[in-house]
Enzyme design. Structure first.
Site, mmCIF file in Angstrom:
data_model
loop_
_atom_site.group_PDB
_atom_site.id
_atom_site.type_symbol
_atom_site.label_atom_id
_atom_site.label_comp_id
_atom_site.label_asym_id
_atom_site.label_seq_id
_atom_site.Cartn_x
_atom_site.Cartn_y
_atom_site.Cartn_z
ATOM 1 N NE ARG A 173 29.249 21.258 0.899
ATOM 2 C CZ ARG A 173 28.295 21.479 1.793
ATOM 3 N NH1 ARG A 173 28.528 22.291 2.808
ATOM 4 N NH2 ARG A 173 27.120 20.904 1.682
ATOM 5 C CG ASP A 184 31.172 25.327 10.533
ATOM 6 O OD1 ASP A 184 31.279 24.814 11.669
ATOM 7 O OD2 ASP A 184 30.171 25.153 9.802
ATOM 8 C CD GLU A 189 33.245 18.483 7.218
ATOM 9 O OE1 GLU A 189 32.069 18.189 6.977
ATOM 10 O OE2 GLU A 189 33.650 19.648 7.357
ATOM 11 C CG HIS A 216 29.842 20.879 8.232
ATOM 12 N ND1 HIS A 216 30.389 20.277 7.133
ATOM 13 C CD2 HIS A 216 28.839 21.660 7.766
ATOM 14 C CE1 HIS A 216 29.753 20.668 6.043
ATOM 15 N NE2 HIS A 216 28.813 21.509 6.411
#
Length: 333
Positions: free
Chosen positions: A232, A256, A261, A293
């Site tokens: 996260r 990632d 985000e 992601h």
């Protein structure tokens, strides 16, 4: 049973069709995300199925209750974007998919690690200038000669431990609930940061873990270490990470899941472009790998996400219970 699906991706469509044909349930599938406007499409349905990282607002749950819809199942693990108090007030119960494919995410963590250790970003950038000989000058490190620190020893963390161990790396782990049979040495977080050449995050993005790796934690890391985050975005203080990369203290980062985000995604829905000042700054660094992601994104994982989440919804509607319920209504073993 009538189920409405939101946030459907192209790669999920075949699995939705297969499940509907196999079960006989009726699906109405939409690419749009669930929000206070699109929730109106759910009138007359028995339940809602979703995949999104943007917030589920209180208005969504209020309207669900008004339409007599009391069950929402999500096709992913993370629930940090769900307003559980609002859902509880509206009488809406929620289930996730806690383990669609731990191997998919663990393998991606190893992929990012290997790319950074062999300095492929620097190689690629130099090759792009036409300098073939110069691109061959970047000396890498062998994973089997290094120490990897796994933060979080749940299903994904355990899968990562086995993979890194298989490469010959020494594996350290930090977790409040150690699994002693795994191929690793359990240590405190501070010791892990001090000893690990690679720090790999696999903990949830709950409030207690916000900025787990802040400026002080990053400073405690071994000089030149690599940081991997497929968990996260809020786990890392992005400003502090950029400073550590710029100073050379942090050897590289594989990101990632990005801290800003959600905001950038919401902006992208309006502008058509995912952009953020810190994202752009990271994107210019050859020792940073940014991915959108996608650590989970394998055929096996996508099929499981679709099928498990829909089965949760059927169980909710038919029995009032779901095996993967989360939030205030969750039944404890």
């Amino acid at each position: 049973m009538k189920i409405i699906v939101y946030g459907a991706r192209v790669d999920e469509i075949a699995y939705f069709d297969q499940w509907a044909a196999k079960t006989g349930h009726q699906l109405s599938v939409h690419a749009e995300l669930l929000d206070a406007n699109t929730v109106e499409w759910a009138k007359g349905f028995d339940g809602i199925n979703c995949l999104q990282t943007t917030p589920y607002s209180p208005a969504v749950f209020e309207k669900m209750a008004a339409y007599g819809i009391h069950y929402l199942t999500i096709r992913n693990v993370g629930t940090d974007n769900i307003d559980f108090p609002a859902a509880k007030r509206a009488g809406v119960r929620i289930a996730n998919v806690p383990a669609y494919s731990p191997s998919a995410i663990a393998e991606f963590s190893v992929t990012l690690t290997l790319n950074l250790l062999r300095r492929l970003g620097e190689v690629e950038r130099t090759l792009a200038t036409g300098d073939f000989n110069g691109a061959g000058q970047y000396i890498g490190k062998e994973l089997g000669q290094l120490t990897v620190g796994i933060v979080g020893a749940g299903r994904i963390g355990q899968a990562a431990m086995k993979l890194f161990h298989g490469f010959g790396a020494k594996v350290l782990a930090f977790d409040p609930h150690p699994q002693s049979t795994l191929p690793c040495e359990y240590v405190g977080l501070e010791e892990l940061l001090q000893r690990a050449d690679v720090v790999d995050l696999h903990v949830p993005g709950i409030a207690e873990n916000d900025h787990m790796l802040d400026a002080a934690a990053l400073a405690a890391m071994k000089p030149g270490a690599v940081l991997i985050n497929t968990a996260r975005g809020n786990l890392i203080d992005t400003t502090a990470m950029i400073a550590a990369l710029q100073s050379g203290h942090l050897g590289g980062a594989g990101i990632d899941t990005y801290e800003n985000e959600t905001t950038a995604i919401l902006t992208a829905q309006k502008t058509g472009r995912f952009t953020d000042p810190q994202w752009e700054e990271l994107r210019q660094m050859p020792n940073v790998i940014l991915t959108p992601h996608i650590a989970y994104h394998t055929e096996t994982a996508v099929r499981n996400m679709v099928e498990f989440s829909l089965e949760n919804l059927v169980s909710f509607v038919q029995t009032g219970q779901a095996p993967d319920e989360v939030g205030p209504h969750e039944r404890k073993a």
